[in-house]
Design a protein around this motif. Structure first.
Motif, PDB file in Angstrom:
ATOM      1  N   SER A  67       0.812  -1.217   0.000  1.00 34.38           N
ATOM      2  CA  SER A  67       0.000   0.000   0.000  1.00 34.38           C
ATOM      3  C   SER A  67       0.846   1.268   0.000  1.00 34.38           C
ATOM      4  N   PHE A  68       2.154   1.147  -0.131  1.00 37.38           N
ATOM      5  CA  PHE A  68       3.050   2.291  -0.006  1.00 37.38           C
ATOM      6  C   PHE A  68       2.755   3.354  -1.060  1.00 37.38           C
ATOM      7  N   THR A  69       2.493   2.945  -2.296  1.00 36.32           N
ATOM      8  CA  THR A  69       2.305   3.907  -3.387  1.00 36.32           C
ATOM      9  C   THR A  69       1.119   4.810  -3.118  1.00 36.32           C
ATOM     10  N   ARG A  70      -0.028   4.241  -2.755  1.00 39.11           N
ATOM     11  CA  ARG A  70      -1.218   5.052  -2.517  1.00 39.11           C
ATOM     12  C   ARG A  70      -0.992   6.043  -1.380  1.00 39.11           C
ATOM     13  N   ILE A  71      -0.399   5.583  -0.306  1.00 42.61           N
ATOM     14  CA  ILE A  71      -0.208   6.442   0.866  1.00 42.61           C
ATOM     15  C   ILE A  71       0.721   7.597   0.538  1.00 42.61           C
ATOM     16  N   LEU A  72       1.831   7.321  -0.123  1.00 49.34           N
ATOM     17  CA  LEU A  72       2.803   8.368  -0.421  1.00 49.34           C
ATOM     18  C   LEU A  72       2.232   9.388  -1.404  1.00 49.34           C
ATOM     19  N   VAL A  73       1.511   8.938  -2.421  1.00 46.46           N
ATOM     20  CA  VAL A  73       0.934   9.868  -3.397  1.00 46.46           C
ATOM     21  C   VAL A  73      -0.096  10.777  -2.731  1.00 46.46           C
ATOM     22  N   SER A  97       4.839   7.163   5.472  1.00 46.48           N
ATOM     23  CA  SER A  97       4.279   6.198   4.522  1.00 46.48           C
ATOM     24  C   SER A  97       4.748   4.782   4.833  1.00 46.48           C
ATOM     25  N   LEU A  98       6.017   4.638   5.203  1.00 43.08           N
ATOM     26  CA  LEU A  98       6.528   3.316   5.561  1.00 43.08           C
ATOM     27  C   LEU A  98       5.843   2.777   6.809  1.00 43.08           C
ATOM     28  N   ILE A  99       5.666   3.627   7.817  1.00 47.34           N
ATOM     29  CA  ILE A  99       5.018   3.187   9.047  1.00 47.34           C
ATOM     30  C   ILE A  99       3.590   2.742   8.756  1.00 47.34           C
ATOM     31  N   LEU A 100       2.857   3.532   7.984  1.00 47.59           N
ATOM     32  CA  LEU A 100       1.477   3.177   7.658  1.00 47.59           C
ATOM     33  C   LEU A 100       1.418   1.943   6.766  1.00 47.59           C
ATOM     34  N   THR A 101       2.429   1.770   5.910  1.00 44.61           N
ATOM     35  CA  THR A 101       2.477   0.564   5.078  1.00 44.61           C
ATOM     36  C   THR A 101       2.664  -0.676   5.934  1.00 44.61           C
ATOM     37  N   PHE A 102       3.586  -0.615   6.906  1.00 43.57           N
ATOM     38  CA  PHE A 102       3.770  -1.743   7.818  1.00 43.57           C
ATOM     39  C   PHE A 102       2.484  -2.037   8.589  1.00 43.57           C
ATOM     40  N   PHE A 103       1.758  -0.984   8.939  1.00 44.46           N
ATOM     41  CA  PHE A 103       0.511  -1.170   9.685  1.00 44.46           C
ATOM     42  C   PHE A 103      -0.541  -1.876   8.830  1.00 44.46           C
ATOM     43  N   ALA A 177      -1.811  -4.203 -12.846  1.00 43.51           N
ATOM     44  CA  ALA A 177      -3.189  -3.766 -12.624  1.00 43.51           C
ATOM     45  C   ALA A 177      -3.356  -3.174 -11.229  1.00 43.51           C
ATOM     46  N   PHE A 178      -2.701  -3.783 -10.256  1.00 44.10           N
ATOM     47  CA  PHE A 178      -2.754  -3.272  -8.885  1.00 44.10           C
ATOM     48  C   PHE A 178      -2.128  -1.883  -8.791  1.00 44.10           C
ATOM     49  N   ILE A 179      -1.016  -1.667  -9.492  1.00 48.73           N
ATOM     50  CA  ILE A 179      -0.324  -0.382  -9.412  1.00 48.73           C
ATOM     51  C   ILE A 179      -1.181   0.740  -9.991  1.00 48.73           C
ATOM     52  N   ILE A 180      -1.748   0.550 -11.179  1.00 51.09           N
ATOM     53  CA  ILE A 180      -2.538   1.629 -11.773  1.00 51.09           C
ATOM     54  C   ILE A 180      -3.844   1.837 -11.007  1.00 51.09           C
ATOM     55  N   SER A 181      -4.376   0.797 -10.386  1.00 50.06           N
ATOM     56  CA  SER A 181      -5.548   0.968  -9.541  1.00 50.06           C
ATOM     57  C   SER A 181      -5.211   1.800  -8.310  1.00 50.06           C
ATOM     58  N   GLU A 182      -4.038   1.552  -7.730  1.00 47.18           N
ATOM     59  CA  GLU A 182      -3.602   2.338  -6.582  1.00 47.18           C
ATOM     60  C   GLU A 182      -3.397   3.801  -6.962  1.00 47.18           C
ATOM     61  N   LEU A 183      -2.823   4.059  -8.132  1.00 44.25           N
ATOM     62  CA  LEU A 183      -2.618   5.430  -8.567  1.00 44.25           C
ATOM     63  C   LEU A 183      -3.947   6.142  -8.805  1.00 44.25           C
ATOM     64  N   LYS A 184      -4.896   5.453  -9.396  1.00 45.55           N
ATOM     65  CA  LYS A 184      -6.201   6.067  -9.634  1.00 45.55           C
ATOM     66  C   LYS A 184      -6.895   6.384  -8.318  1.00 45.55           C
ATOM     67  N   THR A 185      -6.861   5.464  -7.381  1.00 41.67           N
ATOM     68  CA  THR A 185      -7.468   5.707  -6.075  1.00 41.67           C
ATOM     69  C   THR A 185      -6.801   6.876  -5.364  1.00 41.67           C
ATOM     70  N   GLY A 241      -6.794   8.271   9.007  1.00 42.17           N
ATOM     71  CA  GLY A 241      -7.898   7.351   9.258  1.00 42.17           C
ATOM     72  C   GLY A 241      -8.610   6.945   7.982  1.00 42.17           C
ATOM     73  N   SER A 242      -8.834   7.902   7.088  1.00 44.24           N
ATOM     74  CA  SER A 242      -9.491   7.590   5.805  1.00 44.24           C
ATOM     75  C   SER A 242      -8.611   6.673   4.952  1.00 44.24           C
ATOM     76  N   LEU A 243      -7.294   6.935   4.953  1.00 43.27           N
ATOM     77  CA  LEU A 243      -6.387   6.084   4.191  1.00 43.27           C
ATOM     78  C   LEU A 243      -6.404   4.648   4.709  1.00 43.27           C
ATOM     79  N   MET A 244      -6.341   4.480   6.017  1.00 43.61           N
ATOM     80  CA  MET A 244      -6.322   3.146   6.584  1.00 43.61           C
ATOM     81  C   MET A 244      -7.639   2.418   6.307  1.00 43.61           C
ATOM     82  N   ARG A 245      -8.755   3.135   6.401  1.00 46.24           N
ATOM     83  CA  ARG A 245     -10.055   2.493   6.148  1.00 46.24           C
ATOM     84  C   ARG A 245     -10.239   2.163   4.670  1.00 46.24           C
TER      85      ARG A 245
END
Length: 248
Positions: A67-73, A97-103, A177-185, A241-245
């Motif tokens: 989930s690192f890409t979505r969080i950092l963007v 972003s790394l901390i939230l990715t580990f979470f 497919a996962f990467i471009i979906s993460e970028l769109k989100t 909170g919104s990112l994690m949910r």
């Protein structure tokens, strides 16, 4: 956090090093790595070189399979929406972003560790069996975050027949497919973040124009108001909170 780091390190070590790279009897070599089934062994220096080379792919795996890409963007777009070009610094955003990715990835890492890494280290599973058990948790996470349209695109480009189930989805089509979906989100979330701050910029610019203050940059005046709004609504709590949910 400490356990998650250990699990991530274990994933790399177990699935990068060949399973028969283990301690031998005192009469034999300390490390043994056979190639081609012919009993040929590599030197320790060459084994270390191969391991370090494979570890260089770890950042790419972090970007492509988590989930690192979505969080950092999203955090980067938030900084731009606030009008802060260098605050918080890039190091702070990447660290958060790394901390939230580990979470977010800890349930997946725990499942991989319990089902694949621990049995492989206990020699209850072979390397291939452990690898087969490690892929499904990661595939399930990626499929949950991937849009069907994006997955269908890469399945068509790869000329792969439509899978009958999640277990048949090839990783070579799922990963892009996962990467471009993460970028769109991430861009969708970033657009929603821009709207309230854009309204403040427009209001401040209109007020300054009506007062005839053409020489005063609107950004300089709107920045304190945007920071005040972000603090009053407890912006970091809402954003994180919104990112994690969004990954649930």
């Amino acid at each position: 956090m400490k356990r998650t780091l250990v699990i991530v390190t274990g994933i790399v070590l177990v699935f990068v090093v060949v399973p028969n790279l283990r301690a031998q009897t005192p009469s034999g070599p300390i490390l043994s790595l056979q190639i081609g089934g012919g009993g040929q062994e590599l030197s320790v220096a060459l084994k270390i070189f191969i391991l370090l080379t494979l570890l260089t792919f770890l950042p790419a795996l972090l970007l492509c399979l988590t989930s690192f890409t979505r969080i950092l963007v999203v955090l980067s777009l938030l900084r731009q929406a606030l009008g802060l070009m260098h605050m918080p610094p890039n190091q702070v955003l990447i660290g958060l972003s790394l901390i939230l990715t580990f979470f977010t990835m800890s349930p997946v890492a725990d499942r991989i560790y319990q089902e694949a890494i621990a049995p492989c280290m206990a020699e209850e599973l072979t390397f291939q069996e452990a690898l087969d058990k490690a892929v499904p948790p990661l595939r399930d996470f990626m499929l949950k975050q991937t849009r069907k349209k994006d997955l269908a695109l890469f399945l068509n480009l790869a000329k792969v027949q439509r899978p009958r189930g999640p277990e048949e989805v090839p990783m070579r089509a799922l990963v892009p497919a996962f990467i471009i979906s993460e970028l769109k989100t991430a861009f969708q979330i970033g657009f929603l973040l821009y709207v309230p701050f854009l309204v403040i910029d427009m209001v401040v610019a209109s007020v300054l124009l009506s007062m005839g203050m053409f020489m005063l940059p609107p950004v300089m005046v709107s920045l304190p108001f945007k920071l005040m709004l972000f603090v009053l609504v407890d912006g970091w709590n809402l954003i994180v909170g919104s990112l994690m949910r969004s990954f649930l």
